[in-house]
Design a protein around this motif. Sequence first.
Motif, PDB file in Angstrom:
ATOM      1  N   VAL A   1      -6.460 -12.987  -7.515  1.00  0.00           N
ATOM      2  CA  VAL A   1      -6.285 -11.545  -7.314  1.00  0.00           C
ATOM      3  C   VAL A   1      -4.994 -11.368  -6.510  1.00  0.00           C
ATOM      4  O   VAL A   1      -4.826 -11.994  -5.455  1.00  0.00           O
ATOM      5  CB  VAL A   1      -7.484 -10.934  -6.579  1.00  0.00           C
ATOM      6  CG1 VAL A   1      -7.253  -9.444  -6.322  1.00  0.00           C
ATOM      7  CG2 VAL A   1      -8.758 -11.148  -7.400  1.00  0.00           C
ATOM      8  N   VAL A   2      -4.084 -10.549  -7.037  1.00  0.00           N
ATOM      9  CA  VAL A   2      -2.757 -10.437  -6.426  1.00  0.00           C
ATOM     10  C   VAL A   2      -2.426  -8.976  -6.103  1.00  0.00           C
ATOM     11  O   VAL A   2      -2.943  -8.045  -6.712  1.00  0.00           O
ATOM     12  CB  VAL A   2      -1.671 -11.020  -7.352  1.00  0.00           C
ATOM     13  CG1 VAL A   2      -1.868 -12.514  -7.530  1.00  0.00           C
ATOM     14  CG2 VAL A   2      -1.687 -10.325  -8.718  1.00  0.00           C
ATOM     15  N   LEU A   3      -1.549  -8.817  -5.124  1.00  0.00           N
ATOM     16  CA  LEU A   3      -0.986  -7.515  -4.768  1.00  0.00           C
ATOM     17  C   LEU A   3       0.437  -7.459  -5.321  1.00  0.00           C
ATOM     18  O   LEU A   3       1.234  -8.382  -5.095  1.00  0.00           O
ATOM     19  CB  LEU A   3      -0.949  -7.338  -3.251  1.00  0.00           C
ATOM     20  CG  LEU A   3      -2.305  -7.192  -2.558  1.00  0.00           C
ATOM     21  CD1 LEU A   3      -2.162  -7.411  -1.063  1.00  0.00           C
ATOM     22  CD2 LEU A   3      -2.894  -5.819  -2.846  1.00  0.00           C
ATOM     23  N   CYS A   4       0.756  -6.388  -6.045  1.00  0.00           N
ATOM     24  CA  CYS A   4       2.069  -6.285  -6.685  1.00  0.00           C
ATOM     25  C   CYS A   4       2.607  -4.866  -6.575  1.00  0.00           C
ATOM     26  O   CYS A   4       1.848  -3.893  -6.454  1.00  0.00           O
ATOM     27  CB  CYS A   4       1.978  -6.644  -8.169  1.00  0.00           C
ATOM     28  SG  CYS A   4       1.348  -8.289  -8.499  1.00  0.00           S
ATOM     29  N   ALA A   5       3.898  -4.783  -6.667  1.00  0.00           N
ATOM     30  CA  ALA A   5       4.583  -3.486  -6.711  1.00  0.00           C
ATOM     31  C   ALA A   5       5.875  -3.660  -7.494  1.00  0.00           C
ATOM     32  O   ALA A   5       6.358  -4.789  -7.687  1.00  0.00           O
ATOM     33  CB  ALA A   5       4.867  -2.975  -5.301  1.00  0.00           C
ATOM     34  N   SER A   6       6.451  -2.552  -7.935  1.00  0.00           N
ATOM     35  CA  SER A   6       7.711  -2.621  -8.675  1.00  0.00           C
ATOM     36  C   SER A   6       8.869  -2.844  -7.698  1.00  0.00           C
ATOM     37  O   SER A   6       8.780  -2.488  -6.512  1.00  0.00           O
ATOM     38  CB  SER A   6       7.935  -1.336  -9.454  1.00  0.00           C
ATOM     39  OG  SER A   6       8.236  -0.275  -8.562  1.00  0.00           O
ATOM     40  N   PRO A   7       9.972  -3.418  -8.174  1.00  0.00           N
ATOM     41  CA  PRO A   7      11.160  -3.562  -7.312  1.00  0.00           C
ATOM     42  C   PRO A   7      11.640  -2.213  -6.771  1.00  0.00           C
ATOM     43  O   PRO A   7      12.118  -2.145  -5.627  1.00  0.00           O
ATOM     44  CB  PRO A   7      12.191  -4.182  -8.258  1.00  0.00           C
ATOM     45  CG  PRO A   7      11.369  -4.937  -9.263  1.00  0.00           C
ATOM     46  CD  PRO A   7      10.156  -4.083  -9.480  1.00  0.00           C
TER      47      PRO A   7
ATOM     48  N   TRP B   1      -9.261  -2.771   1.348  1.00  0.00           N
ATOM     49  CA  TRP B   1      -8.978  -3.987   0.605  1.00  0.00           C
ATOM     50  C   TRP B   1      -9.301  -5.159   1.522  1.00  0.00           C
ATOM     51  O   TRP B   1      -9.072  -5.101   2.732  1.00  0.00           O
ATOM     52  CB  TRP B   1      -7.517  -4.034   0.157  1.00  0.00           C
ATOM     53  CG  TRP B   1      -7.292  -3.179  -1.072  1.00  0.00           C
ATOM     54  CD1 TRP B   1      -8.231  -2.593  -1.848  1.00  0.00           C
ATOM     55  CD2 TRP B   1      -6.020  -2.833  -1.638  1.00  0.00           C
ATOM     56  NE1 TRP B   1      -7.642  -1.894  -2.874  1.00  0.00           N
ATOM     57  CE2 TRP B   1      -6.283  -2.026  -2.772  1.00  0.00           C
ATOM     58  CE3 TRP B   1      -4.690  -3.123  -1.300  1.00  0.00           C
ATOM     59  CZ2 TRP B   1      -5.274  -1.502  -3.575  1.00  0.00           C
ATOM     60  CZ3 TRP B   1      -3.678  -2.613  -2.107  1.00  0.00           C
ATOM     61  CH2 TRP B   1      -3.958  -1.816  -3.229  1.00  0.00           C
ATOM     62  N   HIS B   2      -9.828  -6.219   0.939  1.00  0.00           N
ATOM     63  CA  HIS B   2     -10.415  -7.306   1.715  1.00  0.00           C
ATOM     64  C   HIS B   2      -9.559  -8.563   1.580  1.00  0.00           C
ATOM     65  O   HIS B   2      -9.419  -9.115   0.490  1.00  0.00           O
ATOM     66  CB  HIS B   2     -11.844  -7.557   1.246  1.00  0.00           C
ATOM     67  CG  HIS B   2     -12.649  -6.290   1.127  1.00  0.00           C
ATOM     68  ND1 HIS B   2     -13.221  -5.665   2.216  1.00  0.00           N
ATOM     69  CD2 HIS B   2     -12.930  -5.508   0.046  1.00  0.00           C
ATOM     70  CE1 HIS B   2     -13.838  -4.561   1.807  1.00  0.00           C
ATOM     71  NE2 HIS B   2     -13.673  -4.443   0.509  1.00  0.00           N
TER      72      HIS B   2
ATOM     73  N   PHE C   1      -1.349 -14.767   1.173  1.00  0.00           N
ATOM     74  CA  PHE C   1      -2.711 -14.427   1.594  1.00  0.00           C
ATOM     75  C   PHE C   1      -3.676 -14.534   0.414  1.00  0.00           C
ATOM     76  O   PHE C   1      -3.343 -14.193  -0.719  1.00  0.00           O
ATOM     77  CB  PHE C   1      -2.754 -13.015   2.185  1.00  0.00           C
ATOM     78  CG  PHE C   1      -2.146 -12.926   3.561  1.00  0.00           C
ATOM     79  CD1 PHE C   1      -2.918 -13.100   4.697  1.00  0.00           C
ATOM     80  CD2 PHE C   1      -0.777 -12.698   3.717  1.00  0.00           C
ATOM     81  CE1 PHE C   1      -2.360 -13.028   5.959  1.00  0.00           C
ATOM     82  CE2 PHE C   1      -0.204 -12.626   4.973  1.00  0.00           C
ATOM     83  CZ  PHE C   1      -0.998 -12.795   6.101  1.00  0.00           C
ATOM     84  N   ASP C   2      -4.891 -14.992   0.734  1.00  0.00           N
ATOM     85  CA  ASP C   2      -5.945 -15.160  -0.277  1.00  0.00           C
ATOM     86  C   ASP C   2      -6.756 -13.869  -0.368  1.00  0.00           C
ATOM     87  O   ASP C   2      -7.414 -13.466   0.587  1.00  0.00           O
ATOM     88  CB  ASP C   2      -6.844 -16.334   0.121  1.00  0.00           C
ATOM     89  CG  ASP C   2      -8.029 -16.500  -0.820  1.00  0.00           C
ATOM     90  OD1 ASP C   2      -7.969 -15.975  -1.945  1.00  0.00           O
ATOM     91  OD2 ASP C   2      -9.010 -17.158  -0.420  1.00  0.00           O
ATOM     92  N   ILE C   3      -6.716 -13.251  -1.552  1.00  0.00           N
ATOM     93  CA  ILE C   3      -7.448 -11.995  -1.745  1.00  0.00           C
ATOM     94  C   ILE C   3      -8.681 -12.198  -2.621  1.00  0.00           C
ATOM     95  O   ILE C   3      -9.518 -11.316  -2.743  1.00  0.00           O
ATOM     96  CB  ILE C   3      -6.509 -10.933  -2.353  1.00  0.00           C
ATOM     97  CG1 ILE C   3      -5.233 -10.840  -1.508  1.00  0.00           C
ATOM     98  CG2 ILE C   3      -7.158  -9.565  -2.419  1.00  0.00           C
ATOM     99  CD1 ILE C   3      -4.137 -10.049  -2.151  1.00  0.00           C
ATOM    100  N   GLY C   4      -8.775 -13.363  -3.219  1.00  0.00           N
ATOM    101  CA  GLY C   4      -9.925 -13.639  -4.071  1.00  0.00           C
ATOM    102  C   GLY C   4      -9.485 -14.188  -5.411  1.00  0.00           C
ATOM    103  O   GLY C   4      -8.294 -14.384  -5.675  1.00  0.00           O
ATOM    104  N   GLN C   5     -10.451 -14.432  -6.270  1.00  0.00           N
ATOM    105  CA  GLN C   5     -10.154 -14.970  -7.596  1.00  0.00           C
ATOM    106  C   GLN C   5     -11.219 -14.540  -8.596  1.00  0.00           C
ATOM    107  O   GLN C   5     -12.333 -14.162  -8.219  1.00  0.00           O
ATOM    108  CB  GLN C   5     -10.077 -16.499  -7.548  1.00  0.00           C
ATOM    109  CG  GLN C   5     -11.383 -17.165  -7.134  1.00  0.00           C
ATOM    110  CD  GLN C   5     -11.238 -18.666  -6.959  1.00  0.00           C
ATOM    111  OE1 GLN C   5     -10.189 -19.173  -6.578  1.00  0.00           O
ATOM    112  NE2 GLN C   5     -12.313 -19.400  -7.257  1.00  0.00           N
TER     113      GLN C   5
END
Length: 303
Positions: free
Chosen positions: A164-170, A202-203, A261-265
């Motif tokens: 599980v990842v956190l992303c955003a646009s440039p 968010w965890h 950081f580990d957000i889960g899988q």
Amino acid sequence: MDRLQSMRVFAKVVEQGSFVRAAEILEISNAVATRFIADLEAHLGIRLLNRSTRRLSLTESGQAYLERVRLILAEIDDAEALVSLDTKKPGGTLAIYSHAGFGQSQLGGLLSGYSQAYPEVVLDVTLSDRSIDLVEEGIDIGFFSSMQKVDASMVARQLGIAKVVLCASPDYIAKHGAPQNPEDLSRHSCLNFSHEYLRHHWHINTVNGVLDVPIVSKVVSNSGVLLREFALLGMGIVLRPSFSLGDDLRCGKLVRVLPDFDIGQVIISMAYPSRRLLSAKVRSFVEYVSARYPHPESDPWLA
């Protein structure tokens, strides 16, 4: 009594005009062939053959019975040939179920390649987030996430472990900066999946346990596809499994934030009802998909 075998012996005896020749062709003894016919006549309560030391002849009832037996045996032979062909050459309709998020992001390319390799197979695809019974609903193959329940009787093959990842646009990062620690997420616009567990926090997994970070949702939706579009448009930071964003990360349309950081899988598995006597379409599909996910213990979507 084996009724079908008795019919085959009866038809072959009439065809050859001899118990001996029929027995040789069927690779049984003359005594066994004779017993099959005797048992069949006893079961029907009629004489089918008139026998003499020199020749055999059909009774009137035997002639009528022979006509029906030939039709029945021809239908059985056709059915067996059809099934036998299906075990050798992939064809017909392959019913596929998939977890919606995985299906929307990954099945297009996967199924396109399979369809080109096996053009005689028609793909019938259903996407849903509910857990289903493959056998009850007539589904050949299912793709499930670890958040779903899979019947223990199914054959399950793990395809990969999606982080599980956190992303955003440039563009978003250029305007608002990237969060440097989990607490910074509270100051950013978040694109949030409409699950009660994620609605307000968010965890993040840390060495000190799970950190529940309060968030401000810019958009809340039950559609992962829509959240991805909003992220690409620079509306905020999105939290999604890697399989739904991996292509965007590889080409730079999205950038990971807080990657350490580990957000889960989420584990993705392929399941089907049985290992035995698989039809050609199911066997070919299982082999095709397995070849494309050779390292199920890793995350192929972030590779």
